[in-house]
Every structure is written in structure tokens, then in C-alpha cells.
Design a protein around this motif. Structure first.
Motif, mmCIF file in Angstrom:
data_model
loop_
_atom_site.group_PDB
_atom_site.id
_atom_site.type_symbol
_atom_site.label_atom_id
_atom_site.label_comp_id
_atom_site.label_asym_id
_atom_site.label_seq_id
_atom_site.Cartn_x
_atom_site.Cartn_y
_atom_site.Cartn_z
ATOM 1 N N SER B 40 0.829 -1.206 0.000
ATOM 2 C CA SER B 40 0.000 0.000 0.000
ATOM 3 C C SER B 40 0.861 1.253 0.000
ATOM 4 C CB SER B 40 -0.906 0.014 1.229
ATOM 5 O OG SER B 40 -1.642 -1.173 1.284
ATOM 6 N N GLY B 41 1.968 1.197 0.745
ATOM 7 C CA GLY B 41 2.883 2.346 0.777
ATOM 8 C C GLY B 41 3.401 2.661 -0.614
ATOM 9 N N VAL B 42 3.823 1.619 -1.336
ATOM 10 C CA VAL B 42 4.353 1.836 -2.691
ATOM 11 C C VAL B 42 3.258 2.392 -3.597
ATOM 12 C CG1 VAL B 42 5.416 0.744 -4.681
ATOM 13 C CG2 VAL B 42 6.002 -0.033 -2.406
ATOM 14 N N PHE B 43 2.045 1.844 -3.452
ATOM 15 C CA PHE B 43 0.948 2.306 -4.317
ATOM 16 C C PHE B 43 0.630 3.777 -4.043
ATOM 17 C CE2 PHE B 43 -0.540 -2.351 -4.112
ATOM 18 C CZ PHE B 43 0.430 -2.691 -5.036
ATOM 19 N N LEU B 44 0.699 4.179 -2.765
ATOM 20 C CA LEU B 44 0.475 5.591 -2.431
ATOM 21 C C LEU B 44 1.514 6.474 -3.115
ATOM 22 C CD1 LEU B 44 -0.472 6.165 1.300
ATOM 23 C CD2 LEU B 44 -1.646 6.953 -0.730
ATOM 24 N N VAL B 45 2.751 6.026 -3.098
ATOM 25 C CA VAL B 45 3.804 6.807 -3.758
ATOM 26 C C VAL B 45 3.480 6.946 -5.243
ATOM 27 C CG1 VAL B 45 6.238 6.861 -4.399
ATOM 28 C CG2 VAL B 45 5.579 6.125 -2.122
ATOM 29 N N LEU B 46 3.124 5.820 -5.859
ATOM 30 C CA LEU B 46 2.844 5.841 -7.297
ATOM 31 C C LEU B 46 1.684 6.773 -7.620
ATOM 32 C CD1 LEU B 46 3.293 2.169 -8.530
ATOM 33 C CD2 LEU B 46 4.227 4.192 -9.604
ATOM 34 N N VAL B 47 0.578 6.621 -6.882
ATOM 35 C CA VAL B 47 -0.603 7.428 -7.189
ATOM 36 C C VAL B 47 -0.372 8.891 -6.800
ATOM 37 C CG1 VAL B 47 -3.018 7.771 -6.640
ATOM 38 C CG2 VAL B 47 -2.167 5.488 -7.051
ATOM 39 N N GLY B 48 0.300 9.100 -5.670
ATOM 40 C CA GLY B 48 0.533 10.466 -5.198
ATOM 41 C C GLY B 48 1.365 11.268 -6.172
ATOM 42 N N LEU B 49 2.422 10.644 -6.695
ATOM 43 C CA LEU B 49 3.298 11.374 -7.597
ATOM 44 C C LEU B 49 2.762 11.389 -9.021
ATOM 45 C CD1 LEU B 49 6.763 10.248 -6.266
ATOM 46 C CD2 LEU B 49 5.573 12.387 -5.856
ATOM 47 N N ALA B 50 1.631 10.656 -9.231
ATOM 48 C CA ALA B 50 1.109 10.571 -10.590
ATOM 49 C C ALA B 50 0.388 11.841 -10.993
ATOM 50 C CB ALA B 50 0.172 9.383 -10.715
ATOM 51 N N GLN B 51 -0.016 12.678 -10.020
ATOM 52 C CA GLN B 51 -0.792 13.869 -10.379
ATOM 53 C C GLN B 51 0.141 14.999 -10.765
ATOM 54 O OE1 GLN B 51 -2.483 13.880 -6.621
ATOM 55 N NE2 GLN B 51 -4.097 12.411 -7.111
ATOM 56 N N ARG B 52 0.523 14.999 -12.015
ATOM 57 C CA ARG B 52 1.426 16.045 -12.479
ATOM 58 C C ARG B 52 0.613 17.260 -12.915
ATOM 59 N NH1 ARG B 52 6.519 14.170 -14.336
ATOM 60 N NH2 ARG B 52 6.885 12.261 -13.206
ATOM 61 N N ASP B 53 0.975 18.396 -12.395
ATOM 62 C CA ASP B 53 0.306 19.658 -12.750
ATOM 63 C C ASP B 53 -1.207 19.540 -12.620
ATOM 64 O OD1 ASP B 53 2.928 20.201 -13.542
ATOM 65 O OD2 ASP B 53 2.504 19.456 -15.560
ATOM 66 N N GLY B 54 -1.675 18.882 -11.563
ATOM 67 C CA GLY B 54 -3.111 18.776 -11.342
ATOM 68 C C GLY B 54 -3.825 17.792 -12.219
ATOM 69 N N GLN B 55 -3.122 17.215 -13.234
ATOM 70 C CA GLN B 55 -3.784 16.258 -14.117
ATOM 71 C C GLN B 55 -3.337 14.848 -13.749
ATOM 72 O OE1 GLN B 55 -3.322 17.228 -18.296
ATOM 73 N NE2 GLN B 55 -5.369 18.119 -18.148
ATOM 74 N N ALA B 56 -4.319 13.930 -13.747
ATOM 75 C CA ALA B 56 -3.987 12.557 -13.402
ATOM 76 C C ALA B 56 -3.245 11.896 -14.550
ATOM 77 C CB ALA B 56 -5.254 11.780 -13.076
ATOM 78 N N ASP B 57 -2.199 11.132 -14.205
ATOM 79 C CA ASP B 57 -1.418 10.385 -15.189
ATOM 80 C C ASP B 57 -1.888 8.940 -15.130
ATOM 81 O OD1 ASP B 57 0.426 9.089 -16.676
ATOM 82 O OD2 ASP B 57 2.183 10.001 -15.744
ATOM 83 N N PRO B 58 -2.410 8.396 -16.247
ATOM 84 C CA PRO B 58 -2.993 7.045 -16.171
ATOM 85 C C PRO B 58 -1.972 5.919 -16.007
ATOM 86 C CG PRO B 58 -3.066 7.857 -18.413
ATOM 87 C CD PRO B 58 -2.557 8.988 -17.573
ATOM 88 N N VAL B 59 -0.723 6.145 -16.427
ATOM 89 C CA VAL B 59 0.242 5.032 -16.431
ATOM 90 C C VAL B 59 0.485 4.471 -15.029
ATOM 91 C CG1 VAL B 59 2.587 4.342 -17.008
ATOM 92 C CG2 VAL B 59 1.304 5.797 -18.563
ATOM 93 N N PRO B 60 0.801 5.324 -14.021
ATOM 94 C CA PRO B 60 1.030 4.765 -12.684
ATOM 95 C C PRO B 60 -0.234 4.122 -12.113
ATOM 96 C CG PRO B 60 1.767 7.027 -12.778
ATOM 97 C CD PRO B 60 1.053 6.765 -14.044
#
Lengths: 481, 92
Positions: B40-60
Motif C-alpha cells: 500500500s505504501g508503494v501504491f500511495l507513492v505511485l498514485v501520489g506522484l502521478a498527479q502532475r500539474d493537477g492532471q492525473a497520469d494514467p500510467v502509474p
């Protein structure tokens, strides 16, 4: 390029998945014929692919025709081809052995051996062909799960405990690797291997250093590098003979292959400290693993500890890696030679344990006169581990010494030679016991000749790699597209 | 400090805590739970850093989904092994 539907790159993954699934449907203990058939086809595919890339160089296969950013790419180059060939050859030999082994040993019915080993081979081939960090994580995890299933299959409490421990170490290690991948993605916005080197450049940010360190630690734990080796002896020493051979010869090499593959682009920016750190731990592994092997009572534990020691050599190469590629050749040669020799040793030990009915070194007294072929196989494999000419192990150590001399690291040379001497001590401990003459020769259970011949064939192959190394080196030079 | 970064930092703290748990705890089920927390910790990192410039990045997010599948399979295998261990040993 061949038609995409017949591309060996894809079939090397699809075939084992197919026969594994069929073997699962057929039910417990069934499917050995299918497996051998499938593996024979895989060997043919791997050989054809090797001939092709020798001629035309490495290439990419876009799975389903989708291509990189959206789909998954498979890439083959010299390094992955050598490992692919090793994987297919070894698994075919071990499948022939396992068929006879499980038909013999009623106590040791590893009922799910065939589907699990199929999934293991599929995961391994996928790992060797993967082209991005995240797919590497998925294949690594698949391989780990299949391997744990194999360790646990058909065994009592000790085996299950070893399997659970192995699973938890494996999961923690791949967790660290995955966190590293997440950080790499956060920094660079991609996990594909091809564009990363240019993105990373010469001065990577601190977060990247942390990511690389996490990935390296995870992979080192999976390769059972000292001091993360503690899970290996009980897991490899406790499993049934074909499984031990598969795990010791191949599975630990997969994570080593990953370190080697990612080294120039991802781990090298960590600097010489990381390289010497790995080298130092490898040196400790050689000494500690050999020491434990010399003092082991159980035969399989002896061979398992010898794996810990032999894996140490693989890590000696990292401080020596240079553009001339001698150290890389040494590492790959050691991986191939040790893979064949260790498979030979575990299969030979499997025969000995089956014949004598006990698995201690002392129980071997006098078996040499009754199982000469198996003892010969064990001794030949031992020669490779010691690094005597003309074996593959000799060539690996020779290249290692050559690379060390070029860099002026005399300590490494002393280490390689003393490691060979320590290996001689534990190999001769077994041989001496087997050649002792007793007044009352023990009654041995009959062993299928095929099992003995597989052990001998693998041992002979580990010797032959020393003589046919030119082809391996030529293949290794094939660059990625 | 952006919300994304906070998620990522919490994720790293979770990961470290859980990794400690896997290494230090002895009871198999606790260790398996700790492993799940690590994931879960790793997934939080992935999803948390996925929001670049307010837009969600689908890859992570796709990666997290794959990761969840892998971790469910791993948990099932670990629990099956723990059960067999408990049945064989009694107090394991």
C-alpha cells in the motif's frame, strides 16, 4: 524479421504458459510428456533465435502489434540470448530428470511440479525479454511465486516453513524494487529501459539515487547475496532434487541478470562505492558460503551453501566492469558454468540420496563402486566449481583474474584462488566418503539410469562450455537494437 | 508542499514501517499483513506522484492495478502456506 505471429520472442513465453496450463488441467502429477515436448520446441526456438540475432543483431517485438508507450515490448540482445539458451537447455534436462525422479519416488510426490515449473520458465523467459522496469517487476514476482510453490510442493512442515520464509524475503525484496521503480517514474516519467540513459545523464537528482539504491538492495536480496543469503540454504536444501536444481541453477541467476542489465544505466550513477560494496559482499559470500559448505552434514545443504559461495563470484565483477567487457564476460561465463554445474550437482545428489535413502555426507560410504557414473558427474561438476581447466568455471575465473590484473586489484586474485581451494575441500569431502572401502557394502535402491545420465550430461556440458566459449562470447557481443 | 507530495511521503513512511514489520515480527499472519501494508505504501507513492500539474497520469494507475493483482496473488499464497504451517506444527 519473421512474421509477427511466428516470432520466437513471443512463443518463448506463450509455449511454457500453454503446457503449464494444460498440465494443470490434466491433474496432479500429469503432464510430464507435454512439458518435455514443449521444452524441446522451446530449445529449437531459442537456437533459431540465437542464429538469427548473430546474423542480424538484437531486435524488438511489439506484443500484439501495439508498440511501446501503449503496449509491451519484448527485446532480445546478446546478454538475454545467452541466458535464454541456458534457461531452455537446463529446464529440458531437468524435466527429463524430474520425470524419472517423480515416477520413482513415491514418498516425494510433488504433485504440482509440472504446471509450476512451466509458469516458472514462462516468467523467466518473459523477464529475460522484458524492456521496461515495471514489466521486470511483474515477471520477477511471477517467477518468485512459482518458485515458492515449487519449494512448498509435496513437503512437510520444514519445507513449508522454508517456503514461507523464502516468500516473505522475496516479497520484501521486490517491494523495495517496486518502490525504486515508482521513484524512477516520479523523476523521469517513464520506466522504459531504452530512453532512461539519456534522461538520467551525468548528474541525477537525489531521489534517483535513493531509487537505484532501493532497487539494487531488492535485487541483491533476491540473488541471495551475503548477508541476505539466509533464506537460500533451507529453501534450496529442503526442496526435492529437481526443484533444488532449478532454483539454484536458474532462479537466482535471473535477479543477477537484472543487476547486470541495469548496471550501466541505473546503478552505475551510484558510483564506485556501490560497485565495491557489492564486490566486498561477494567476497564475504565466497568465504562464508564455502566455510558453511565444508561444515555441512547434510548433502543437499552442502550443495546449497556452495551456491551461496558461487554466487559471490558473480558480484566480484562489478568493480571491474570496463568498456573492454572482460569482466562482463567473466560474470556471464560464471553464471552459465555455475548454472550447469550446480544443476548437475543437485541431480547427482538426488540420485545418491534416492539410492542410499539418507541425505548425510557420512551415509555415502562406499557408494562409488556402485554408482560410478553419478559420482563421476558430481566430481566433474566439482571441477567446474573449483575452477580447474578446461571447465567453464576455469574460464570464468581466468577472465575474472584477467580483469582484476588489468585494474591492479591483487586482492581479488587471492580471493578467487582461495575460493577455488575451499570449493575443493567440500567437493573432496563428499568424494572421499564415497570412495571409502567398507567391509559390508550397503544395499542401494535401484535408480533409473536416465537420472544418472542427465546428471552426467549436465556436468559434461559445464566442462564443455570452457571449450566452446567462443560462441558464447560472440553471442554476448550482439548489441540491443 | 502539494497534496501529491504529502501522499508520497506518507507512502514512504508506511513502506518503512511495514518493511520493519516484515523483518522484525515473528507471527506469520502479522508478517503477511505487514507485507500488504508495504505494498500500500508503494501504491500511495505511485498514485501520489502521478498527479502532475493537477492532471492525473494514467500510467502509474495502471501500474497500481497490476501491483494490486500481484499482491493479492502473493497474499493468497502466503496465507495458504501459513495455514499449512499452522496445521502441521500446531503453534506456528
Amino acid at each position: 524479421m519473421p512474421d509477427a505471429a511466428y516470432d520466437p520472442l513471443a512463443w518463448l513465453i506463450v509455449l511454457p504458459l500453454t503446457w503449464a496450463a494444460l498440465a494443470f488441467v490434466l491433474g496432479p502429477g500429469k503432464g510430464s510428456g507435454l512439458a518435455i515436448l514443449g521444452l524441446t520446441a522451446q530449445n529449437a526456438l531459442a537456437l533459431a533465435l540465437a542464429a538469427e540475432i548473430l546474423e542480424r543483431g538484437g531486435r524488438v517485438h511489439a506484443v500484439g502489434g501495439w508498440g511501446a508507450p501503449l503496449g509491451i515490448d519484448l527485446v532480445v540482445d546478446g546478454l538475454s540470448m545467452v541466458m535464454l539458451l541456458l534457461t531452455q537447455t537446463l529446464t529440458l534436462a531437468l524435466a527429463i530428470y524430474a520425470r524419472a525422479y517423480f515416477a520413482q519416488d513415491r514418498r516425494d510426490q510433488s504433485t504440482r511440479f509440472w504446471p509450476l515449473s512451466g509458469f516458472l520458465v514462462a516468467a523467466m523467459n518473459a523477464l529475460l525479454l522484458a524492456a521496461d522496469l515495471f514489466n521486470l517487476y511483474v515477471t520477477l514476482e511471477l517467477m518468485g511465486l512459482a518458485a515458492v510453490g515449487l519449494v512448498a510442493a509435496g513437503g512437510g512442515a520444514a519445507r513449508v516453513a522454508a517456503a514461507l520464509r523464502y516468500l516473505l524475503v522475496s516479497l520484501t525484496a521486490s517491494g523495495a524494487y517496486l518502490l525504486g521503480v515508482a521513484l524512477v517514474y516520479a523523476v523521469y516519467g517513464t520506466v522504459a529501459l531504452a530512453p532512461l540513459p539519456t534522461l538520467i545523464g551525468t548528474d541525477p537528482p537525489l531521489a534517483f539515487g535513493l531509487a537505484a539504491a532501493l532497487m539494487l538492495a531488492g535485487l541483491a536480496a533476491k540473488t541471495a547475496l551475503f548477508p541476505f543469503h539466509f533464506w537460500l540454504p533451507p529453501a534450496h536444501g529442503g526442496a526435492s532434487a529437481p526443484v533444488s536444481a532449478l532454483l539454484s541453477a536458474l532462479v537466482v541467476k535471473a535477479s543477477f541478470y537484472l543487476i547486470l542489465r541495469l548496471w550501466p544505466d541505473i546503478f552505475a550513477p551510484l558510483g564506485q562505492t556501490a560497485a565495491w560494496g557489492l564486490g566486498g559482499l561477494g567476497a564475504a559470500a565466497i568465504l562464508w558460503g564455502s566455510w558453511q559448505a565444508i561444515h555441512a552434514n547434510r548433502l543437499k545443504m552442502l550443495v546449497a551453501w556452495s551456491t551461496v559461495a558461487q554466487l559471490g563470484y558473480l558480484f566480484l565483477i562489478f568493480p571491474l566492469l570496463a568498456p573492454d567487457g572482460v569482466a562482463l564476460q567473466a560474470g556471464v561465463m560464471q553464471a552459465v558454468a555455475h548454472g550447469l554445474a550446480k544443476a548437475a550437482m543437485f541431480t547427482a545428489v538426488g540420485v545418491l540420496i534416492h539410492a542410499t535413502g539418507c541425505d548425510t555426507v557420512d551415509g555415502l560410504t562406499g557408494v562409488a563402486s556402485q554408482l560410478p557414473l553419478t559420482l563421476f558427474a558430481f566430481a566433474l561438476a566439482g571441477v567446474t566449481l573449483m575452477g580447474l581447466p578446461p571447465s567453464g568455471g576455469f574460464l570464468a575465473k581466468w577472465l575474472l583474474i584477467d580483469a582484476a590484473l588489468k585494474n591492479g586489484h591483487w586482492g581479488w586474485i587471492v580471493l578467487v584462488i582461495s575460493g577455488g581451494l575451499l570449493a575443493a575441500v567440500y567437493v573432496f569431502r563428499v568424494l572421499r566418503q564415497a570412495f571409502l572401502v567398507t567391509s559390508e557394502p550397503c544395499r542401494l535402491h535401484p535408480v533409473p539410469r536416465r537420472m544418472e545420465w542427465v546428471a552426467f550430461g549436465l556436468a559434461a556440458a559445464s566442462m564443455m562450455t570452457g571449450l566452446r566459449a567462443v560462441e558464447i562470447m560472440a553471442l554476448l557481443r550482439v548489441a540491443a537494437p | 508542499m502539494t497534496p501529491g507530495l504529502i501522499y508520497a511521503l506518507v507512502g514512504i513512511v508506511l513502506f518503512v514501517l511495514a518493511a520493519g514489520g516484515v523483518i522484525l515480527l515473528t507471527h506469520p499472519v502479522r508478517r503477511i499483513l505487514a507485507f500488504n501494508l508495504m505494498g500500500s505504501g508503494v501504491f500511495l507513492v505511485l498514485v501520489g506522484l502521478a498527479q502532475r500539474d493537477g492532471q492525473a497520469d494514467p500510467v502509474p494507475q495502471a501500474m497500481v492495478l497490476t501491483g494490486i493483482v500481484v499482491s493479492v496473488a502473493a497474499t493468497a499464497l502466503a496465507l495458504a502456506l501459513a495455514r499449512r504451517l499452522a496445521a502441521g506444527d500446531g503453534d506456528a
